[in-house]
Structures are given as structure tokens and as C-alpha cells.
Design a protein around this motif. Structure first.
Motif, PDB file in Angstrom:
ATOM      1  N   ALA A  39      79.582  20.713  13.737  1.00 36.04           N
ATOM      2  CA  ALA A  39      80.081  21.010  15.078  1.00 36.04           C
ATOM      3  C   ALA A  39      81.137  20.019  15.518  1.00 36.04           C
ATOM      4  N   HIS A  40      81.173  18.835  14.900  1.00 36.01           N
ATOM      5  CA  HIS A  40      82.142  17.829  15.301  1.00 36.01           C
ATOM      6  C   HIS A  40      83.449  17.969  14.547  1.00 36.01           C
ATOM      7  N   ASP A  41      83.502  18.850  13.568  1.00 36.47           N
ATOM      8  CA  ASP A  41      84.700  19.027  12.768  1.00 36.47           C
ATOM      9  C   ASP A  41      85.825  19.576  13.627  1.00 36.47           C
ATOM     10  N   GLY A  42      86.984  18.917  13.572  1.00 34.66           N
ATOM     11  CA  GLY A  42      88.124  19.406  14.320  1.00 34.66           C
ATOM     12  C   GLY A  42      88.045  19.153  15.795  1.00 34.66           C
ATOM     13  N   HIS A  43      87.256  18.195  16.230  1.00 34.48           N
ATOM     14  CA  HIS A  43      87.104  17.910  17.655  1.00 34.48           C
ATOM     15  C   HIS A  43      88.429  17.525  18.268  1.00 34.48           C
ATOM     16  N   THR A  44      88.697  18.039  19.448  1.00 37.64           N
ATOM     17  CA  THR A  44      89.906  17.691  20.184  1.00 37.64           C
ATOM     18  C   THR A  44      89.517  17.040  21.489  1.00 37.64           C
ATOM     19  N   ALA A  45      90.180  15.942  21.817  1.00 32.93           N
ATOM     20  CA  ALA A  45      89.858  15.203  23.028  1.00 32.93           C
ATOM     21  C   ALA A  45      90.243  15.984  24.266  1.00 32.93           C
ATOM     22  N   SER A  46      89.481  15.783  25.351  1.00 38.38           N
ATOM     23  CA  SER A  46      89.770  16.474  26.603  1.00 38.38           C
ATOM     24  C   SER A  46      91.076  16.010  27.208  1.00 38.38           C
ATOM     25  N   THR A  47      91.563  14.825  26.811  1.00 40.71           N
ATOM     26  CA  THR A  47      92.810  14.311  27.354  1.00 40.71           C
ATOM     27  C   THR A  47      94.009  14.874  26.619  1.00 40.71           C
ATOM     28  N   GLY A  48      93.793  15.637  25.574  1.00 42.23           N
ATOM     29  CA  GLY A  48      94.895  16.187  24.814  1.00 42.23           C
ATOM     30  C   GLY A  48      95.221  15.374  23.574  1.00 42.23           C
ATOM     31  N   ASP A  49      94.586  14.235  23.377  1.00 43.09           N
ATOM     32  CA  ASP A  49      94.793  13.419  22.187  1.00 43.09           C
ATOM     33  C   ASP A  49      93.790  13.847  21.135  1.00 43.09           C
ATOM     34  N   ALA A  50      94.253  14.634  20.151  1.00 46.22           N
ATOM     35  CA  ALA A  50      93.347  15.195  19.160  1.00 46.22           C
ATOM     36  C   ALA A  50      92.859  14.148  18.173  1.00 46.22           C
ATOM     37  N   ARG A  51      93.433  12.948  18.209  1.00 43.22           N
ATOM     38  CA  ARG A  51      93.079  11.933  17.227  1.00 43.22           C
ATOM     39  C   ARG A  51      91.895  11.077  17.660  1.00 43.22           C
ATOM     40  N   MET A  52      91.622  10.989  18.932  1.00 42.82           N
ATOM     41  CA  MET A  52      90.555  10.097  19.398  1.00 42.82           C
ATOM     42  C   MET A  52      89.878  10.719  20.610  1.00 42.82           C
ATOM     43  N   PRO A  53      88.692  11.286  20.436  1.00 43.16           N
ATOM     44  CA  PRO A  53      88.056  12.052  21.516  1.00 43.16           C
ATOM     45  C   PRO A  53      87.764  11.231  22.761  1.00 43.16           C
ATOM     46  N   GLY A  54      88.203  11.760  23.899  1.00 44.43           N
ATOM     47  CA  GLY A  54      87.872  11.163  25.186  1.00 44.43           C
ATOM     48  C   GLY A  54      88.728  10.004  25.624  1.00 44.43           C
ATOM     49  N   MET A  55      89.686   9.568  24.821  1.00 42.64           N
ATOM     50  CA  MET A  55      90.488   8.407  25.183  1.00 42.64           C
ATOM     51  C   MET A  55      91.435   8.729  26.339  1.00 42.64           C
ATOM     52  N   GLU A 114      88.436   8.083  40.063  1.00 42.32           N
ATOM     53  CA  GLU A 114      89.254   8.168  38.849  1.00 42.32           C
ATOM     54  C   GLU A 114      88.547   7.513  37.663  1.00 42.32           C
ATOM     55  N   TYR A 115      87.929   6.372  37.916  1.00 40.00           N
ATOM     56  CA  TYR A 115      87.187   5.677  36.852  1.00 40.00           C
ATOM     57  C   TYR A 115      86.026   6.542  36.352  1.00 40.00           C
ATOM     58  N   LEU A 116      85.249   7.111  37.254  1.00 43.88           N
ATOM     59  CA  LEU A 116      84.103   7.918  36.865  1.00 43.88           C
ATOM     60  C   LEU A 116      84.536   9.142  36.066  1.00 43.88           C
ATOM     61  N   ARG A 117      85.648   9.756  36.463  1.00 40.30           N
ATOM     62  CA  ARG A 117      86.137  10.915  35.725  1.00 40.30           C
ATOM     63  C   ARG A 117      86.648  10.530  34.337  1.00 40.30           C
ATOM     64  N   LEU A 118      87.421   9.450  34.271  1.00 41.49           N
ATOM     65  CA  LEU A 118      87.921   8.999  32.973  1.00 41.49           C
ATOM     66  C   LEU A 118      86.778   8.564  32.063  1.00 41.49           C
ATOM     67  N   MET A 119      85.808   7.846  32.631  1.00 40.49           N
ATOM     68  CA  MET A 119      84.712   7.346  31.812  1.00 40.49           C
ATOM     69  C   MET A 119      83.777   8.477  31.391  1.00 40.49           C
ATOM     70  N   THR A 120      83.670   9.511  32.197  1.00 36.02           N
ATOM     71  CA  THR A 120      82.876  10.675  31.803  1.00 36.02           C
ATOM     72  C   THR A 120      83.470  11.322  30.557  1.00 36.02           C
ATOM     73  N   ALA A 121      84.790  11.568  30.574  1.00 36.88           N
ATOM     74  CA  ALA A 121      85.451  12.135  29.394  1.00 36.88           C
ATOM     75  C   ALA A 121      85.317  11.192  28.200  1.00 36.88           C
ATOM     76  N   HIS A 122      85.446   9.901  28.461  1.00 36.55           N
ATOM     77  CA  HIS A 122      85.361   8.898  27.402  1.00 36.55           C
ATOM     78  C   HIS A 122      83.969   8.886  26.770  1.00 36.55           C
ATOM     79  N   HIS A 123      82.942   8.910  27.610  1.00 36.70           N
ATOM     80  CA  HIS A 123      81.563   8.916  27.093  1.00 36.70           C
ATOM     81  C   HIS A 123      81.252  10.192  26.324  1.00 36.70           C
ATOM     82  N   LYS A 124      81.746  11.334  26.795  1.00 36.08           N
ATOM     83  CA  LYS A 124      81.504  12.583  26.067  1.00 36.08           C
ATOM     84  C   LYS A 124      82.099  12.507  24.669  1.00 36.08           C
ATOM     85  N   GLY A 125      83.310  11.943  24.569  1.00 30.54           N
ATOM     86  CA  GLY A 125      83.910  11.743  23.258  1.00 30.54           C
ATOM     87  C   GLY A 125      83.111  10.760  22.423  1.00 30.54           C
ATOM     88  N   GLY A 126      82.636   9.698  23.073  1.00 29.03           N
ATOM     89  CA  GLY A 126      81.837   8.701  22.366  1.00 29.03           C
ATOM     90  C   GLY A 126      80.528   9.269  21.849  1.00 29.03           C
TER      91      GLY A 126
END
Length: 213
Positions: A118-134, A154-166
Motif C-alpha cells: 500500500a505504500h508503493d508509489g506514495h505521493t506527499a500531500s504537499t505535492g513532493d512525491a519524493r518525501m511524504p508529508g514534507m 498553520e503549524y498543526l496543519r503542516l505537522m498533521t500532513a508531516h506525521h501522516k507521511g511519517g
């Protein structure tokens, strides 16, 4: 202490125990020694990429710490700084023990996740396909310009995306990494970051908003 703080402390203590065991097991070993991960392994890829991922979480947390006086947000930021800086140190230490560079110029970030279903080909929510959630440089710059509740949101939203990628990265390591200290650390990351995701959703709700879609 808060639920998040207890989770963070438990994850760090457990990881330190596992790190100590790994140090004993690999003492005297280097790259190419039997039993040490290869440079193109999931173990090495996870250690490298999650170290970069954690560094940005620490950076964002330092930024918001200085942009708000809200004690709950500052406590969350401190927990993330403390936990992820410790975990980053462990992963870089393992790479050193394995005789591997912390950077692999010949490999794309996240390439080690390719066999994780399921993690194959993961794309980050920020649009950076190389590093999820950055977060992007523009998003980090914006965070540094905000104050008070605007900075908190802004911090909570960014960190939410970051944690999901993590969490995706950590779950991939649980699937693909060799049994032992790093897989145990990754499993602890999943638990700890999922707990923080629940907390951040509550904090956003208190501020009349929600994570970005």
C-alpha cells in the motif's frame, strides 16, 4: 504529563534500550560485515529518509515555539523536538555502526518503500512525491511569518500532513526492515505519531478549523 508526553517518553526509552542492544550486537562491524544492512536495504533507506523527515519536524517545532505563547502548543512542540531529535540521533548512529553514509547520492528518497504494498508509489500531500508529508520552503517561510493562533493553526496543519507521511514511512519499515531495533523503533513511531495526530485534530477543532484535505 499529557498523554502525548507519556507516549513520547515511552517511545524514546524503548528505542534507547533497543539501540543499546543493537550497539552491542554490531560492535566492531562496518559496511559489508555479515549481518549489517546493505546500502540499498530498507533498513538503510528508512534510517536516511526518516532522519531528514525528523529534522524538518524539529525545525517546524522550533519555529512555532517562538511564535506562540499557548502552553499546550509549546508543550506539543517540545515533545516533538525532544522525541524526534533523539530518534534521529539513533538512526544516524545506526548508519555509522553499519559503516554506511547518511546520504546515498545514487538512490532516490523513498526508493526503499517500493516493496511495501500500500505504500508503493506514495505521493506527499504537499505535492513532493519524493518525501511524504514534507512542508515546502514556501510553507516554512509562511509559518515563520505568523504569530499567535494563526501560527498555531498553520503549524498543526503542516505537522498533521508531516506525521501522516511519517506514519506511512514507519509502517513501511515495519513491513520491510529486518527484525530488530530499527523495526521496533518504527513501530513505536507509528503509535506515538498516531497519538499526536489525534491530539492535533482536537487542537484544530478547538480553534474552529480542521486539517487540510
Amino acid at each position: 504529563m499529557t498523554r502525548t508526553h507519556w507516549t513520547a517518553v515511552t517511545a524514546v526509552v524503548a528505542a534507547l534500550v533497543f539501540a543499546g542492544a543493537a550497539t552491542v550486537a554490531s560492535a566492531g562491524g562496518g559496511g559489508g560485515q555479515p549481518g549489517n544492512p546493505a546500502s540499498d536495504s530498507a533498513d538503510a533507506g528508512f534510517a536516511r529518509d526518516m532522519s531528514v523527515h525528523h529534522q524538518q519536524a524539529v525545525e517546524m517545532s522550533f519555529i512555532v515555539r517562538d511564535r506562540t505563547r499557548n502552553e499546550e502548543i509549546r508543550r506539543l512542540a517540545y515533545d516533538i523536538i525532544n522525541t524526534q531529535a533523539n530518534q534521529r540521533g539513533m538512526m544516524l548512529g545506526w548508519l555509522d555502526q553499519w559503516g554506511l553514509s547518511p546520504v546515498a547520492a545514487d538512490r532516490e528518497p523513498m526508493a526503499w518503500m517500493a516493496g511495501s504494498g500500500a505504500h508503493d508509489g506514495h505521493t506527499a500531500s504537499t505535492g513532493d512525491a519524493r518525501m511524504p508529508g514534507m512542508a515546502t520552503p514556501a510553507q516554512l517561510e509562511k509559518l515563520g511569518e505568523l504569530n499567535g493562533e494563526a501560527a498555531e493553526i498553520e503549524y498543526l496543519r503542516l505537522m498533521t500532513a508531516h506525521h501522516k507521511g511519517g506514519v506511512d514511512m514507519a509502517e513501511a519499515c515495519v513491513d520491510l526492515c529486518s527484525p530488530g531495533a530499527q523495526r521496533q523503533l518504527a513501530d513505536g513511531m507509528v503509535t506515538g505519531q498516531q497519538s499526536e495526530l489525534e491530539l492535533m485534530a482536537d487542537l484544530l477543532k478547538e480553534r474552529g478549523t480542521a486539517p487540510r484535505p
